[in-house]
Design a protein around this motif. Sequence first.
Motif, short mmCIF file in Angstrom:
data_model
loop_
_atom_site.label_atom_id
_atom_site.label_comp_id
_atom_site.label_asym_id
_atom_site.label_seq_id
_atom_site.Cartn_x
_atom_site.Cartn_y
_atom_site.Cartn_z
N ILE A 47 0.84 -1.21 0.00
CA ILE A 47 0.00 0.00 0.00
C ILE A 47 0.87 1.25 0.00
N ALA A 50 2.86 1.58 -3.47
CA ALA A 50 2.06 1.04 -4.57
C ALA A 50 2.65 1.41 -5.93
N VAL A 111 -2.38 -5.77 -5.63
CA VAL A 111 -2.29 -4.32 -5.43
C VAL A 111 -3.64 -3.65 -5.66
N THR A 115 -5.60 -1.21 -2.86
CA THR A 115 -5.57 0.22 -3.15
C THR A 115 -6.82 0.76 -3.83
#
Length: 237
Positions: A47, A50, A111, A115
């Motif tokens: 995070i 990213a 990811v 996110t």
Amino acid sequence: MATQRRDGRWAGGVYLVVIATGIFSLAYVPSAISVADDPAATLANVIAQAALFRAGIAAFALEQVAFLLLPLLLFRLWAATHRRLAVLMVALAVTAVPIALAALAHRLEAVNLLTDPALARAVSPEHLQALALAALKGWSSHIFLASLFWGLWLLPFGWLVWHTRVIPRLLGALLMLGGLGYVLNVVGELLIPGYAATALSHYATVPAALGEIGSGVWLLLFGARPATPALPDDARS
């Protein structure tokens, strides 16, 4: 001879793209993101970093495109010398690409789960983290399987280098030794408890790294020499 050298330089340039993007995506990015035995810290790093994580995804995608082209370029150098073995080299290398791309999909999924604002509003953080961790496990499992073919294709490649001397024979020996190292690591991790923590597992693929970097640099700088000695005619078909 001019065509052989030109084809060799193209192969060397593509090889170095594979190497550079591979080092970034498979070594540098994981070293900055992953925390051994601490999944929560690893997810927090995904995070927090990213952009770096996504850059690793992009680099790995580029690597796979280059790796798909590489054996086809190398095939041009050895097809006339030993066509069957050159075909085997291509087949083993290309087999790794869809497995690696499947791994990449898991990395992208991880990811995105961590996110995406819309997902964060709809799903609890604990559930998202569990899904992201499972995706990262999927990435690792697919890369583990792909590494088997990353080793296997080096065996015919190294043999062709050693036998034909299109590039220095030492590189062929390193490629074959490194290919065996990849295979050993896969078999060892599957069958031997604790193998991944041994020194052998960490150094088994070092010859492959030396052979591949050396092959890429040599081909880019000097191209490929004419094959010598030639194989018998019945080996060319």
